[in-house]
Design a protein around this motif. Structure first.
Motif, PDB file in Angstrom:
ATOM      1  N   PRO A 103       0.892  -1.139  -0.012  1.00  0.00           N
ATOM      2  CA  PRO A 103       0.043   0.008  -0.068  1.00  0.00           C
ATOM      3  C   PRO A 103       1.055   1.409   0.017  1.00  0.00           C
ATOM      4  O   PRO A 103       1.983   1.290   0.588  1.00  0.00           O
ATOM      5  CB  PRO A 103      -0.781  -0.260   1.232  1.00  0.00           C
ATOM      6  CG  PRO A 103      -0.222  -1.374   2.182  1.00  0.00           C
ATOM      7  CD  PRO A 103       0.638  -1.878   1.417  1.00  0.00           C
ATOM      8  N   ALA A 104       0.283   2.398  -0.816  1.00  0.00           N
ATOM      9  CA  ALA A 104       1.282   3.573  -0.601  1.00  0.00           C
ATOM     10  C   ALA A 104       0.213   4.717  -0.849  1.00  0.00           C
ATOM     11  O   ALA A 104      -0.811   4.479  -1.233  1.00  0.00           O
ATOM     12  CB  ALA A 104       2.161   3.578  -2.014  1.00  0.00           C
ATOM     13  N   ARG A 105       0.708   5.877  -0.523  1.00  0.00           N
ATOM     14  CA  ARG A 105      -0.171   7.203  -0.520  1.00  0.00           C
ATOM     15  C   ARG A 105       0.628   8.020  -1.524  1.00  0.00           C
ATOM     16  O   ARG A 105       1.780   8.406  -1.466  1.00  0.00           O
ATOM     17  CB  ARG A 105      -0.382   7.734   0.693  1.00  0.00           C
ATOM     18  CG  ARG A 105      -1.556   8.829   0.768  1.00  0.00           C
ATOM     19  CD  ARG A 105      -1.795   9.121   2.131  1.00  0.00           C
ATOM     20  NE  ARG A 105      -3.211   9.846   2.176  1.00  0.00           N
ATOM     21  CZ  ARG A 105      -3.734  10.630   2.940  1.00  0.00           C
ATOM     22  NH1 ARG A 105      -3.100  10.862   4.131  1.00  0.00           N
ATOM     23  NH2 ARG A 105      -4.928  11.323   2.575  1.00  0.00           N
ATOM     24  N   VAL A 106      -0.174   8.798  -2.444  1.00  0.00           N
ATOM     25  CA  VAL A 106       0.222   9.728  -3.586  1.00  0.00           C
ATOM     26  C   VAL A 106       0.530  10.989  -2.856  1.00  0.00           C
ATOM     27  O   VAL A 106      -0.258  11.518  -2.069  1.00  0.00           O
ATOM     28  CB  VAL A 106      -0.649   9.802  -4.567  1.00  0.00           C
ATOM     29  CG1 VAL A 106       0.057  11.050  -5.564  1.00  0.00           C
ATOM     30  CG2 VAL A 106      -1.295   8.445  -5.401  1.00  0.00           C
ATOM     31  N   SER A 107       2.002  11.424  -3.043  1.00  0.00           N
ATOM     32  CA  SER A 107       2.416  12.737  -2.078  1.00  0.00           C
ATOM     33  C   SER A 107       2.487  13.693  -3.334  1.00  0.00           C
ATOM     34  O   SER A 107       2.744  14.968  -2.786  1.00  0.00           O
ATOM     35  CB  SER A 107       3.500  12.473  -1.349  1.00  0.00           C
ATOM     36  OG  SER A 107       4.662  12.083  -2.226  1.00  0.00           O
ATOM     37  N   LEU A 108       2.669  13.485  -4.365  1.00  0.00           N
ATOM     38  CA  LEU A 108       3.059  14.331  -5.504  1.00  0.00           C
ATOM     39  C   LEU A 108       2.455  14.063  -6.979  1.00  0.00           C
ATOM     40  O   LEU A 108       2.765  12.718  -7.127  1.00  0.00           O
ATOM     41  CB  LEU A 108       4.344  14.697  -5.716  1.00  0.00           C
ATOM     42  CG  LEU A 108       4.956  15.834  -6.597  1.00  0.00           C
ATOM     43  CD1 LEU A 108       4.547  17.248  -6.144  1.00  0.00           C
ATOM     44  CD2 LEU A 108       6.017  15.558  -7.099  1.00  0.00           C
ATOM     45  N   GLU A 109       1.595  14.901  -7.470  1.00  0.00           N
ATOM     46  CA  GLU A 109       1.096  14.317  -8.764  1.00  0.00           C
ATOM     47  C   GLU A 109       1.517  15.366  -9.868  1.00  0.00           C
ATOM     48  O   GLU A 109       1.617  16.496  -9.856  1.00  0.00           O
ATOM     49  CB  GLU A 109      -0.393  14.447  -8.719  1.00  0.00           C
ATOM     50  CG  GLU A 109      -1.225  14.282  -9.966  1.00  0.00           C
ATOM     51  CD  GLU A 109      -2.473  14.578 -10.196  1.00  0.00           C
ATOM     52  OE1 GLU A 109      -2.964  15.261  -9.313  1.00  0.00           O
ATOM     53  OE2 GLU A 109      -3.183  14.336 -11.068  1.00  0.00           O
ATOM     54  N   HIS A 110       2.021  14.545 -11.027  1.00  0.00           N
ATOM     55  CA  HIS A 110       2.439  15.499 -12.179  1.00  0.00           C
ATOM     56  C   HIS A 110       1.616  14.589 -13.249  1.00  0.00           C
ATOM     57  O   HIS A 110       0.985  13.632 -12.920  1.00  0.00           O
ATOM     58  CB  HIS A 110       3.703  15.295 -12.647  1.00  0.00           C
ATOM     59  CG  HIS A 110       4.411  16.771 -11.898  1.00  0.00           C
ATOM     60  ND1 HIS A 110       4.098  17.937 -12.165  1.00  0.00           N
ATOM     61  CD2 HIS A 110       5.527  16.485 -10.925  1.00  0.00           C
ATOM     62  CE1 HIS A 110       4.928  18.475 -11.390  1.00  0.00           C
ATOM     63  NE2 HIS A 110       5.591  17.722 -10.533  1.00  0.00           N
ATOM     64  N   THR A 111       1.517  15.042 -14.446  1.00  0.00           N
ATOM     65  CA  THR A 111       0.558  14.347 -15.626  1.00  0.00           C
ATOM     66  C   THR A 111       0.774  12.822 -15.629  1.00  0.00           C
ATOM     67  O   THR A 111       0.087  11.964 -15.692  1.00  0.00           O
ATOM     68  CB  THR A 111       0.577  15.038 -16.825  1.00  0.00           C
ATOM     69  OG1 THR A 111       0.556  16.520 -16.513  1.00  0.00           O
ATOM     70  CG2 THR A 111      -0.527  14.830 -17.418  1.00  0.00           C
TER      71      THR A 111
END
Ligand code: GDP
Ligand code: ZN
Length: 362
Positions: free
Chosen positions: A28-36
């Motif tokens: 399991p992981a959590r998104v900490s930064l989003e780019h396209t």
């Protein structure tokens, strides 16, 4: 640095949703930064860069099916850590407990999730000239829509002799919602904010520009980590750009999410604020022949008629038009900025992005 999943916001709800995905090669992981095209994600053991797996991409029927900052995901770890092109894969996005969305740039009918799984949203207002209960009311609607629990934060309490009248004004429109008066300039007052945080609780700050969101975030974090610093992006011929961390673990426990999309929700809100401050014109507009009447040159316009017969002052109509134009301009700018950002990040390879992220950490 190892942290517990619980400190990252993991709950039983997510554990249950993860169960059917459980496999030896995923975590399991959590998104900490989003780019396209690429994400930074946090696991109990550290951080990874990740891309969406082919299967998830094909299964996605809407943009909202793609990961957003704050999302809990099923992460496939890279098999060859020596190869810089071999990044982790996002196999699935776990169902969201809450979400903040906006209309996607370029396609107003499409939902774009700007942040997910926020437990508490601080609706920040300034007790200086900007104080406006009607605006707080609209932010409350946004908060209830999202599924996050709102807390009204009246900031800059150092500028007023007595916050009590302001608190009463807000109480009248926000029954049952906690209201706290603080000052980002008085770090000790942040205990009132922290009282709504705590280990594993995810928070975000929402409010108009200038109300003190960055100041509060910096005080909570205890350093100027959110201040976006110019980073040279070698892939776009020396053009400067800013990259910020969008999910931060707070030293006192809790998680703060601050994405560009959350920041834009504050601009987005100007759309309604024009009509809110001009509710007299709004009321007159009920009588316009066309529902989308802009009260410019349309036939059967009740607003123009009222201005002609003196029921509505010409000056009032004039300032309405001015605001309307400003707002139209702002929305165009917003779309343009979003378009450029998508283009820029789309051109960046994983390697370039990795470098940007690394520079940022220094
Ligand atoms: P943001 O746009 O919501 O992120 O607002 P900022 O954090 O950038 O703050 C806007 C301005 O208000 C800055 O000049 C801050 O120094 C000032 N400010 C923020 N919080 C306070 C406060 O509690 N008291 C006073 N007097 N000024 C504040
Ligand atoms: Zn009209």
């Amino acid at each position: 640095m190892a942290v517990s999943l619980e400190s990252l916001g993991w709950t039983r709800r997510f554990a249950e949703a993860y169960e059917p995905h459980r496999a030896p090669d995923v975590v399991p992981a959590r998104v900490s930064l989003e780019h396209t095209h690429i994400y930074r994600v946090m696991t109990a053991d550290g951080e990874h860069l990740a891309r969406v797996s082919g299967r998830l991409r094909h299964a996605a029927t809407a943009r909202a099916d793609f990961p957003a900052v704050g999302d809990w995901i099923v992460l496939e770890l890279p098999t060859n850590s020596e190869d810089p092109r071999d990044v982790a894969r996002i196999r699935a996005v776990l169902p969201r407990a809450s979400r903040f969305s906006r209309r996607a740039a370029g396609n107003p009918t499409e939902e774009q999730v700007v942040a997910a799984n926020i437990d508490v949203v601080f609706l920040v207002s300034g007790l200086d000239g900007d104080f406006n209960p009607r605006r707080i009311e609209r932010y409350l609607v946004t908060a209830w829509d999202s599924g996050a629990a709102p807390v009204v934060v009246l900031n800059k309490v150092d500028l007023v002799a007595d916050p009590a009248p302001f608190v009463r004004d807000v109480e009248a429109i926000a029954r049952g919602v906690p209201i706290i008066a603080v000052s980002a300039k008085q770090p000790e007052s942040m205990v009132r904010v922290r009282a709504h945080l705590g280990d594993g609780r995810t928070a975000a700050l929402l409010g108009s520009s200038g109300v003190g969101k960055s100041s509060i975030a910096n005080t909570l974090i205890g350093e100027d980590r959110l201040r976006t610093r110019d980073v040279r992006d070698s892939d776009s011929r020396g053009r400067h750009t800013t990259t910020g961390r969008q999910l931060v673990l707070l030293p006192g426990g809790g998680i703060l999410i601050d994405t560009p999309g959350m920041r834009e929700l504050q601009l987005w809100d100007t759309g309604d604020s024009v009509t809110a401050t001009f509710d007299d014109i709004d009321a007159l507009a009920e009588g316009c022949r066309f529902r989308d009447c802009r009260h410019a040159t349309e036939p059967g316009c009740a607003v123009i008629a009222a201005a002609k017969d003196g029921t509505l002052s010409e000056m009032r109509l004039e300032s309405f038009r001015k605001l309307q134009q400003e707002q139209a301009f702002q929305l165009t700018q917003q779309d343009e900025r979003a378009r450029l950002e998508v283009k820029r990040v789309g051109k960046m390879g994983a390697k370039a992005l990795r470098k940007v992220l690394k520079d940022k950490e220094r």
